[in-house]
Motif scaffolding. Structure first.
Motif, PDB file in Angstrom:
ATOM      1  N   MET A 199      76.045  66.874  97.361  1.00 16.62           N
ATOM      2  CA  MET A 199      76.050  65.692  98.219  1.00 16.62           C
ATOM      3  C   MET A 199      77.494  65.459  98.656  1.00 16.62           C
ATOM      4  SD  MET A 199      73.507  63.120  96.177  1.00 16.62           S
ATOM      5  CE  MET A 199      73.553  61.980  97.561  1.00 16.62           C
ATOM      6  N   THR A 257      79.924  62.569 100.421  1.00 20.28           N
ATOM      7  CA  THR A 257      79.894  61.131 100.686  1.00 20.28           C
ATOM      8  C   THR A 257      81.283  60.627 101.023  1.00 20.28           C
ATOM      9  OG1 THR A 257      78.171  60.975  98.975  1.00 20.28           O
ATOM     10  CG2 THR A 257      79.103  58.907  99.798  1.00 20.28           C
ATOM     11  N   SER A 262      81.850  65.218  90.323  1.00 17.58           N
ATOM     12  CA  SER A 262      82.382  64.706  91.581  1.00 17.58           C
ATOM     13  C   SER A 262      83.834  65.131  91.759  1.00 17.58           C
ATOM     14  CB  SER A 262      82.289  63.176  91.633  1.00 17.58           C
ATOM     15  OG  SER A 262      80.940  62.749  91.583  1.00 17.58           O
ATOM     16  N   ARG A 291      63.938  67.439  96.813  1.00 20.57           N
ATOM     17  CA  ARG A 291      63.971  66.416  97.860  1.00 20.57           C
ATOM     18  C   ARG A 291      63.961  65.019  97.257  1.00 20.57           C
ATOM     19  NH1 ARG A 291      59.973  66.872 102.903  1.00 20.57           N
ATOM     20  NH2 ARG A 291      61.350  68.687 103.189  1.00 20.57           N
ATOM     21  N   LYS A 297      67.357  64.378  95.569  1.00 21.73           N
ATOM     22  CA  LYS A 297      68.416  64.085  96.534  1.00 21.73           C
ATOM     23  C   LYS A 297      68.246  62.683  97.110  1.00 21.73           C
ATOM     24  CE  LYS A 297      71.207  66.453  99.928  1.00 21.73           C
ATOM     25  NZ  LYS A 297      71.450  67.724 100.637  1.00 21.73           N
ATOM     26  N   TRP A 298      67.006  62.279  97.372  1.00 19.90           N
ATOM     27  CA  TRP A 298      66.770  60.915  97.850  1.00 19.90           C
ATOM     28  C   TRP A 298      67.227  59.903  96.802  1.00 19.90           C
ATOM     29  CZ3 TRP A 298      63.715  57.136  95.601  1.00 19.90           C
ATOM     30  CH2 TRP A 298      63.564  55.952  96.349  1.00 19.90           C
ATOM     31  N   TYR A 299      66.858  60.146  95.545  1.00 20.41           N
ATOM     32  CA  TYR A 299      67.204  59.220  94.462  1.00 20.41           C
ATOM     33  C   TYR A 299      68.717  59.114  94.287  1.00 20.41           C
ATOM     34  CZ  TYR A 299      67.958  57.598  89.688  1.00 20.41           C
ATOM     35  OH  TYR A 299      68.424  56.927  88.593  1.00 20.41           O
ATOM     36  N   THR A 300      69.399  60.252  94.202  1.00 16.75           N
ATOM     37  CA  THR A 300      70.848  60.218  93.999  1.00 16.75           C
ATOM     38  C   THR A 300      71.567  59.631  95.215  1.00 16.75           C
ATOM     39  OG1 THR A 300      70.895  62.571  94.631  1.00 16.75           O
ATOM     40  CG2 THR A 300      70.953  62.046  92.284  1.00 16.75           C
ATOM     41  N   THR A 301      71.002  59.785  96.392  1.00 14.71           N
ATOM     42  CA  THR A 301      71.585  59.170  97.587  1.00 14.71           C
ATOM     43  C   THR A 301      71.571  57.651  97.472  1.00 14.71           C
ATOM     44  OG1 THR A 301      70.958  61.021  99.018  1.00 14.71           O
ATOM     45  CG2 THR A 301      71.380  58.908 100.089  1.00 14.71           C
ATOM     46  N   GLN A 302      70.471  57.091  96.936  1.00 14.99           N
ATOM     47  CA  GLN A 302      70.399  55.640  96.759  1.00 14.99           C
ATOM     48  C   GLN A 302      71.455  55.162  95.769  1.00 14.99           C
ATOM     49  OE1 GLN A 302      68.261  54.501  99.056  1.00 14.99           O
ATOM     50  NE2 GLN A 302      67.866  56.692  99.293  1.00 14.99           N
ATOM     51  N   ILE A 308      74.299  56.698  94.763  1.00 16.53           N
ATOM     52  CA  ILE A 308      75.655  56.871  95.274  1.00 16.53           C
ATOM     53  C   ILE A 308      75.943  55.843  96.368  1.00 16.53           C
ATOM     54  CG2 ILE A 308      77.137  58.435  96.607  1.00 16.53           C
ATOM     55  CD1 ILE A 308      76.053  60.732  94.966  1.00 16.53           C
ATOM     56  N   GLY A 309      74.939  55.515  97.169  1.00 17.96           N
ATOM     57  CA  GLY A 309      75.118  54.490  98.188  1.00 17.96           C
ATOM     58  C   GLY A 309      75.505  53.149  97.589  1.00 17.96           C
TER      59      GLY A 309
END
Length: 385
Positions: free
Chosen positions: A177, A179, A278, A313, A316-321, A323-324
């Motif tokens: 990811m 960011t 990271s 998928r 990635k959706w979960y970790t995007t939330q 990290i957001g």
């Protein structure tokens, strides 16, 4: 800004000329998959604009993003045969930064009427080989990432580029990811290593507050800070259920590698777990690009990691939330000290010992990294979540 242990100067930390030994490390410029053939990427590292591309052999190259002619951005030009063409007047540079063609000089590639003396008297260059070189930077490609060394002579490197955990290791699935964060490196690595914030910033997504004591050991050694938590029954929400459906004891460690890398491990024996690593690339004092690798292994899977790959998928959706949410809180922190009428001071408690250690290491590097670094130490702490 002043912390409890050492002054934190985000401006100097992100300036190539003032960052001391922080420049003597490798920084991620892009994913390997981002750097296509015949493509130019514009990047900024330690406040320095770069153009990144692949040379004639397909290897990554990095130059200062500035044409020697009229200082136009090379990254706005063209890439062909492993070279870069300036968008303004078409001056061409190879991967070493040497000017190899000036279209206005025509087929002869040298001044036509003025002799060498006339060129010298007018301050003109006779041929491409006379114009000098665009500064170049060493590059390295490994584990799906392209690194750039900002410290000049690569023999000055203090460490090899960080290896992505579990990369190509059987049974593990890895994805990246990328960011953009509105904050500096020190504040970001502290956030990525911080447990107490998770019950507030990531409530319901990662961990809920239990009013439970967490003992831990903080070890500082050779520029690294390792935190080992003594709470095997820590309950993670969200993806934690996928990793540990039967409630096995958990091993949790947070690890800082100077100057800009964190690694967080949640492991349930040898059967399952996930590792979040990271690597923070400083763009400016309050802007960073973070390259996060998510490595995970399910307790049971089919050959070829079929189930884990199928869940990529969702993961990635979960970790995007999650990290957001960190992006948002880093913006809130940014706004807190940029709007302050006077300098910021960090006020810390026992739970922040690891942050004080990180500040000590990065501060030593910013000041030049000469002589022995922060002394090795191992201390036990306790906090509540």
């Amino acid at each position: 800004m002043r912390g409890t242990s050492r002054h934190v100067d985000l401006e100097a930390e992100a300036d190539l000329q003032r960052c001391g030994a922080l420049k003597d490390f490798w920084y991620v410029a892009c994913l390997s998959s981002e750097l296509k053939e015949k493509q130019l990427l514009s990047r900024t590292i330690l406040g320095t604009p770069l153009v990144v591309f692949r040379d004639a052999k397909g290897q990554p190259a990095a130059l200062l993003d500035r044409c020697l002619h009229r200082n136009a951005r090379l990254s706005a030009g063209d890439c062909f045969e492993g070279k870069v063409g300036c968008p303004y007047h078409g001056w061409v540079y190879d991967a070493s930064g040497a000017c190899v063609e000036i279209p206005s000089l025509g087929p002869s590639q040298q001044g036509a009427l003025l002799d060498a003396e006339g060129h010298a008297k007018a301050g003109l260059k006779l041929r491409p080989s006379d114009v000098g070189r665009v500064p170049s930077f060493a590059t390295r490609e490994q584990d799906g990432l392209v690194f750039v060394f900002m410290g000049g002579d690569v023999n000055r490197q203090r460490r090899e580029p960080f290896r992505v955990p579990k990369w190509n290791e059987p049974g593990w699935t890895v994805y990246f990811m990328v960011t953009r964060f509105p904050n500096g490196v020190t504040n970001l690595v502290e956030n990525f290593m911080d447990v107490p914030h998770t019950v507030f910033v990531h409530k319901g997504w990662f961990r809920n507050r239990k009013v439970r004591e967490v003992p831990a050991t903080v070890t500082r050694r050779n520029g690294e800070v390792l935190v080992t938590y003594e709470q095997q029954q820590d309950e993670l929400t969200g993806a934690g259920f996928l990793m540990n459906p039967t409630g096995e004891p958990m091993t949790h460690t947070d690890h800082f590698f100077m100057p800009n890398v964190t690694r967080v491990d949640y492991l349930w024996g040898a059967r399952s777990g996930y590792v979040i690593s990271s690597q923070v690339t400083p763009i400016g004092p309050l802007e960073s690009e973070v390259y996060t690798s998510i490595s995970y292994r399910l307790p049971m899977d089919l050959p070829g990691n079929v189930v884990a790959r199928g869940l990529r998928r969702f993961m990635k959706w979960y970790t995007t939330q999650v990290i957001g949410q960190d992006v948002d809180i880093m913006r809130v922190q940014n706004e807190g000290f940029t709007r302050a009428k006077r300098g910021l001071e960090f006020t810390s408690t026992e739970a922040d010992l690891l942050h004080a250690d990180i500040e000590e290491v990065r501060g030593w590097l910013r000041e030049g990294g000469e002589g022995p670094g922060p002394e090795d130490a191992s201390r036990r702490i306790s906090f509540w979540i």
